[in-house]
Design a protein around this motif. Structure first.
Motif, mmCIF file in Angstrom:
data_model
loop_
_atom_site.group_PDB
_atom_site.id
_atom_site.type_symbol
_atom_site.label_atom_id
_atom_site.label_comp_id
_atom_site.label_asym_id
_atom_site.label_seq_id
_atom_site.Cartn_x
_atom_site.Cartn_y
_atom_site.Cartn_z
ATOM 1 N N ARG A 136 50.352 -40.928 -29.897
ATOM 2 C CA ARG A 136 49.493 -40.867 -28.799
ATOM 3 C C ARG A 136 49.077 -39.514 -28.256
ATOM 4 O O ARG A 136 49.842 -38.614 -28.384
ATOM 5 C CB ARG A 136 50.460 -41.606 -27.626
ATOM 6 C CG ARG A 136 49.812 -41.415 -26.153
ATOM 7 C CD ARG A 136 50.406 -42.298 -25.066
ATOM 8 N NE ARG A 136 50.052 -41.891 -24.047
ATOM 9 C CZ ARG A 136 50.116 -40.734 -23.041
ATOM 10 N NH1 ARG A 136 51.081 -39.799 -23.747
ATOM 11 N NH2 ARG A 136 49.747 -40.475 -22.002
ATOM 12 N N CYS A 137 47.934 -39.438 -27.972
ATOM 13 C CA CYS A 137 47.224 -38.043 -27.387
ATOM 14 C C CYS A 137 46.455 -38.319 -26.346
ATOM 15 O O CYS A 137 45.698 -39.411 -26.162
ATOM 16 C CB CYS A 137 46.548 -37.385 -28.604
ATOM 17 S SG CYS A 137 47.880 -36.268 -29.683
ATOM 18 N N VAL A 138 46.472 -37.423 -25.556
ATOM 19 C CA VAL A 138 45.329 -37.409 -24.263
ATOM 20 C C VAL A 138 44.552 -36.190 -24.205
ATOM 21 O O VAL A 138 45.058 -35.076 -24.206
ATOM 22 C CB VAL A 138 46.241 -37.713 -23.001
ATOM 23 C CG1 VAL A 138 45.213 -37.824 -21.822
ATOM 24 C CG2 VAL A 138 47.000 -38.901 -22.900
ATOM 25 N N PHE A 139 43.397 -36.430 -24.134
ATOM 26 C CA PHE A 139 42.292 -35.477 -24.037
ATOM 27 C C PHE A 139 41.865 -35.449 -22.433
ATOM 28 O O PHE A 139 41.643 -36.322 -21.843
ATOM 29 C CB PHE A 139 41.208 -35.382 -24.730
ATOM 30 C CG PHE A 139 41.506 -34.700 -26.115
ATOM 31 C CD1 PHE A 139 41.239 -33.423 -26.650
ATOM 32 C CD2 PHE A 139 42.065 -35.638 -27.078
ATOM 33 C CE1 PHE A 139 41.131 -32.942 -27.768
ATOM 34 C CE2 PHE A 139 42.558 -35.064 -28.335
ATOM 35 C CZ PHE A 139 42.069 -33.900 -28.841
ATOM 36 N N ILE A 140 41.484 -34.241 -21.681
ATOM 37 C CA ILE A 140 40.706 -34.138 -20.544
ATOM 38 C C ILE A 140 39.460 -33.717 -20.838
ATOM 39 O O ILE A 140 39.437 -32.553 -21.525
ATOM 40 C CB ILE A 140 41.573 -33.425 -19.535
ATOM 41 C CG1 ILE A 140 42.915 -33.860 -19.166
ATOM 42 C CG2 ILE A 140 40.857 -33.146 -18.194
ATOM 43 C CD1 ILE A 140 43.050 -35.350 -18.798
ATOM 44 N N GLY A 141 38.469 -34.191 -20.250
ATOM 45 C CA GLY A 141 36.889 -33.668 -20.423
ATOM 46 C C GLY A 141 36.335 -33.592 -19.084
ATOM 47 O O GLY A 141 36.740 -34.186 -17.918
#
Length: 158
Positions: free
Chosen positions: A52-57
């Motif tokens: 699992r990975c989370v990016f913020i844009g």
């Protein structure tokens, strides 16, 4: 991490002996430079754990299409990044990956002044040579903006 973290290409020494999860966590901490694309595309890796990975844009006016909303290519790049990095967290040291295919479904317009977008990638299946992963983009109210998936090829000895 944020847009202020250093960007560039990690050196072989920075990557040597690290599992995919260790590399992703070092990126989150700013110990390895973020990919160059993160600057102009205005997104960064914020969380990494196994599968699992989370990016913020942060979309802005520079990412608009002719109709004034954020270009769909930006959302697809986030889907590809979140799914690919989630896959990378499952790999042992010295093993890489590459995207074979990515697809996306856009469910709401992403407005340049709409605030941060969260892209959460999750591994669906980790095979010996192929990994499938999905990603969902949501706004600050948790509404789905886009979702999609990627097929990734495992590259041993990279």
């Amino acid at each position: 991490m944020s847009l202020a973290y250093p960007r560039g290409v990690a050196t072989p020494e920075q990557m040597a002996g690290k599992t995919g999860l260790e590399i992703m966590q070092a990126l989150v901490r700013g110990e390895i430079p973020a990919a160059e694309i993160s600057g102009p595309m205005r997104f960064w890796l914020a969380e990494a754990e196994e599968g699992r990975c989370v990016f913020i844009g942060e979309p802005d006016e520079s990412l608009r299409n002719p109709q004034g909303t954020t270009h769909g290519g930006w959302a697809l790049a986030l889907i590809d990044s979140a799914a690919g990095c989630a896959a990378h967290t499952t790999l042992p040291a010295e093993v890489g990956y590459t995207t074979v295919e990515t697809h996306g479904n856009f469910t709401r317009p992403i407005l340049p002044d709409g605030g941060q977008v969260r892209a959460e990638g999750r591994v669906i299946n980790r095979g010996r040579t192929l990994i499938t992963a999905e990603a969902t983009l949501t706004d600050s109210q948790g509404r789905v903006l886009a979702h999609g998936g990627s097929t990734l090829m495992v590259l041993a000895g990279r």
